[in-house]
Design a protein around this motif. Structure first.
Motif, PDB file in Angstrom:
ATOM      1  N   ARG A  52       0.803  -1.215   0.000  1.00  0.00           N
ATOM      2  CA  ARG A  52       0.000   0.000   0.000  1.00  0.00           C
ATOM      3  C   ARG A  52       0.840   1.270   0.000  1.00  0.00           C
ATOM      4  O   ARG A  52       0.419   2.293  -0.550  1.00  0.00           O
ATOM      5  CB  ARG A  52      -0.953   0.000   1.207  1.00  0.00           C
ATOM      6  CG  ARG A  52      -2.110  -0.977   1.039  1.00  0.00           C
ATOM      7  CD  ARG A  52      -2.987  -1.019   2.264  1.00  0.00           C
ATOM      8  NE  ARG A  52      -2.459  -1.951   3.266  1.00  0.00           N
ATOM      9  CZ  ARG A  52      -3.019  -2.173   4.442  1.00  0.00           C
ATOM     10  NH1 ARG A  52      -4.124  -1.509   4.783  1.00  0.00           N
ATOM     11  NH2 ARG A  52      -2.498  -3.044   5.285  1.00  0.00           N
TER      12      ARG A  52
ATOM     13  N   PHE B 211      -3.430  11.049   5.089  1.00  0.00           N
ATOM     14  CA  PHE B 211      -2.513   9.919   5.223  1.00  0.00           C
ATOM     15  C   PHE B 211      -1.401  10.218   6.225  1.00  0.00           C
ATOM     16  O   PHE B 211      -0.217   9.965   5.972  1.00  0.00           O
ATOM     17  CB  PHE B 211      -1.919   9.533   3.855  1.00  0.00           C
ATOM     18  CG  PHE B 211      -2.947   9.154   2.849  1.00  0.00           C
ATOM     19  CD1 PHE B 211      -3.549   7.908   2.883  1.00  0.00           C
ATOM     20  CD2 PHE B 211      -3.340  10.062   1.875  1.00  0.00           C
ATOM     21  CE1 PHE B 211      -4.521   7.560   1.957  1.00  0.00           C
ATOM     22  CE2 PHE B 211      -4.306   9.722   0.941  1.00  0.00           C
ATOM     23  CZ  PHE B 211      -4.906   8.473   0.991  1.00  0.00           C
TER      24      PHE B 211
ATOM     25  N   PHE C 248       1.972   2.228   5.201  1.00  0.00           N
ATOM     26  CA  PHE C 248       0.653   2.778   4.900  1.00  0.00           C
ATOM     27  C   PHE C 248       0.100   3.512   6.123  1.00  0.00           C
ATOM     28  O   PHE C 248       0.345   3.132   7.270  1.00  0.00           O
ATOM     29  CB  PHE C 248      -0.303   1.669   4.463  1.00  0.00           C
ATOM     30  CG  PHE C 248      -0.418   0.526   5.436  1.00  0.00           C
ATOM     31  CD1 PHE C 248      -1.371   0.535   6.450  1.00  0.00           C
ATOM     32  CD2 PHE C 248       0.435  -0.575   5.336  1.00  0.00           C
ATOM     33  CE1 PHE C 248      -1.480  -0.515   7.342  1.00  0.00           C
ATOM     34  CE2 PHE C 248       0.336  -1.633   6.229  1.00  0.00           C
ATOM     35  CZ  PHE C 248      -0.626  -1.609   7.237  1.00  0.00           C
ATOM     36  N   MET C 249      -0.642   4.577   5.864  1.00  0.00           N
ATOM     37  CA  MET C 249      -1.196   5.423   6.924  1.00  0.00           C
ATOM     38  C   MET C 249      -2.688   5.636   6.691  1.00  0.00           C
ATOM     39  O   MET C 249      -3.199   5.438   5.583  1.00  0.00           O
ATOM     40  CB  MET C 249      -0.473   6.765   6.969  1.00  0.00           C
ATOM     41  CG  MET C 249       1.042   6.649   7.158  1.00  0.00           C
ATOM     42  SD  MET C 249       1.518   6.058   8.797  1.00  0.00           S
ATOM     43  CE  MET C 249       1.476   7.622   9.682  1.00  0.00           C
ATOM     44  N   ASP C 250      -3.385   6.079   7.744  1.00  0.00           N
ATOM     45  CA  ASP C 250      -4.814   6.357   7.684  1.00  0.00           C
ATOM     46  C   ASP C 250      -5.059   7.862   7.696  1.00  0.00           C
ATOM     47  O   ASP C 250      -4.135   8.666   7.807  1.00  0.00           O
ATOM     48  CB  ASP C 250      -5.525   5.705   8.880  1.00  0.00           C
ATOM     49  CG  ASP C 250      -5.547   4.187   8.798  1.00  0.00           C
ATOM     50  OD1 ASP C 250      -5.325   3.654   7.694  1.00  0.00           O
ATOM     51  OD2 ASP C 250      -5.790   3.536   9.834  1.00  0.00           O
ATOM     52  N   GLY C 251      -6.338   8.227   7.583  1.00  0.00           N
ATOM     53  CA  GLY C 251      -6.735   9.626   7.655  1.00  0.00           C
ATOM     54  C   GLY C 251      -6.795  10.289   6.301  1.00  0.00           C
ATOM     55  O   GLY C 251      -6.199   9.811   5.328  1.00  0.00           O
TER      56      GLY C 251
ATOM     57  N   PRO D  26      -2.022   3.702  11.691  1.00  0.00           N
ATOM     58  CA  PRO D  26      -3.146   2.770  11.831  1.00  0.00           C
ATOM     59  C   PRO D  26      -3.214   2.163  13.231  1.00  0.00           C
ATOM     60  O   PRO D  26      -2.250   2.240  14.004  1.00  0.00           O
ATOM     61  CB  PRO D  26      -2.836   1.689  10.784  1.00  0.00           C
ATOM     62  CG  PRO D  26      -1.930   2.356   9.805  1.00  0.00           C
ATOM     63  CD  PRO D  26      -1.113   3.308  10.602  1.00  0.00           C
TER      64      PRO D  26
ATOM     65  N   VAL E 152      -2.100   9.516   9.781  1.00  0.00           N
ATOM     66  CA  VAL E 152      -2.520   8.885  11.035  1.00  0.00           C
ATOM     67  C   VAL E 152      -2.009   7.449  11.060  1.00  0.00           C
ATOM     68  O   VAL E 152      -2.288   6.666  10.135  1.00  0.00           O
ATOM     69  CB  VAL E 152      -4.054   8.902  11.172  1.00  0.00           C
ATOM     70  CG1 VAL E 152      -4.484   8.179  12.452  1.00  0.00           C
ATOM     71  CG2 VAL E 152      -4.572  10.339  11.156  1.00  0.00           C
TER      72      VAL E 152
ATOM     73  N   ALA F 221      -3.309  -3.452  13.067  1.00  0.00           N
ATOM     74  CA  ALA F 221      -3.012  -3.428  11.638  1.00  0.00           C
ATOM     75  C   ALA F 221      -1.524  -3.367  11.347  1.00  0.00           C
ATOM     76  O   ALA F 221      -1.113  -3.473  10.185  1.00  0.00           O
ATOM     77  CB  ALA F 221      -3.705  -2.232  10.979  1.00  0.00           C
TER      78      ALA F 221
END
Length: 326
Positions: A107, A136, A130-133, A140, A138, A144
């Motif tokens: 990812r 990108f 890979f990051m969230d939000g 995880p 945040v 995860a």
């Protein structure tokens, strides 16, 4: 520690990672990823002269989209592309595409390390940060983070074409030792060790130690050793089982390069250049070249150039094992 040279600056490139390749005519190439211009930049490792650039923006074979990690094994160049979410393989010296892998799994691939545990079979390790939000940015949830490093197995047929199999993923998920923001990783097969840099300064940057089959040992270099982010990692293998790790502590106005014992990971000294700052990738070339008979350490300077250090200078200044420069 004065640099032996610093290449001409090109701020547009946004250089990141480095690898070397001994050429067929006795020279040495230094290959850098240029994230912003979506290409590879090739330098003469002895002089620092830029020889050529390779590739351009795109998703086809031989094209790149935000190339980051780079690694050379034999005559095969591996390049991770963050925004194409893959690892490309290219044959040197002509950079002929050999295919890619990781699509549908990776990812946000960053760092690469490759080794050959048995003849004819390569194992490739890829950090996947890979990051969230919406931006990108945040990290995880902990559960995860068991996919922070992905492994692949590669075999080449008689024509030199690869067959790739995904082996799995790993990463510790405990609060104190999870891999939150990852990029650089380097292994040491002689000691069944894989060091993975965690760059999350909010939880304390560190080097986390894994076995080559992905088991977290609990060891490494604990938070507190680095003032900023541990970026490029290089293994200086002076003998079959002894030597040093060199890790860039990404600082301004000058990067601090921290040296650790290969076996114990005890600190053995630090050095800085007169120019090199904000270092991302490094590459250690232990073989003799015309300009560097004891080998060289190459380090990215401020995303825009590459600095070269003589390994003999480093060994003498830090009183390291003389076997490293014989």
């Amino acid at each position: 520690m004065p640099e032996r040279y610093v290449t001409i600056e090109n701020p547009e490139d946004e250089l990141d990672s480095l690898a070397t390749w001994p050429t067929e005519d006795g020279g040495t190439w230094l290959i850098a990823t240029a994230k912003n211009t979506h290409e590879l930049v090739v330098f003469d490792a002895d002089s620092g002269e830029q020889l050529r650039s390779v590739g351009h923006r795109g998703g086809a074979d031989g094209e790149f989209l935000r190339p980051n990690g780079v690694f050379v094994h034999g005559d095969v160049l591996f390049v991770s592309e963050r925004d194409n979410r893959r690892v490309q393989m290219l044959a040197l010296p002509d950079f002929r595409p050999l295919g890619s892998f990781g699509e549908g799994q990776l990812r946000s691939p960053y760092g690469l390390w490759v080794h050959e545990p048995v003849p004819g079979e390569l194992h490739v390790y890829v950090t996947d940060s890979f990051m969230d939000g919406p931006r990108f940015d945040v990290v995880p949830p902990l559960e995860a983070l068991d996919q922070r490093v992905r492994r692949y197995r590669i075999r080449f047929d008689p024509d030199g074409m690869p067959t790739v199999h995904a082996v799995g993923a790993f990463g510790d998920t405990r609060e104190a030792t999870a891999l939150r923001i990852v990029e650089s990783l380097v292994g040491d097969p002689a000691h069944d060790r894989l060091l993975v840099a965690d760059e999350d300064r909010r939880h304390g940057t560190a080097l986390r130690e894994y076995t080559l089959d992905g088991r977290f040992t609990g060891g490494g270099v604990a938070p507190g050793a680095f003032l900023a982010e541990p970026e490029g990692i290089a293994l200086w293998a002076c003998t079959a089982d002894a030597g040093y790790w060199i890790v860039a502590d990404q600082l301004r106005p000058l990067t601090i390069f921290r040296v650790f014992d290969r076996v114990t990971l005890a600190p053995r000294g630090t050095f800085s250049g007169q120019v090199a700052a904000w270092t991302d990738g490094v590459a250690l070339h232990a073989g003799a070249t015309a300009r560097f008979p004891a080998g060289a350490l190459f380090a990215v300077h401020d995303d825009r150039a590459v600095a070269a250090f003589d390994l003999g200078d480093i060994a003498r200044a830090l009183q390291l094992d003389p076997a490293c420069v014989r």
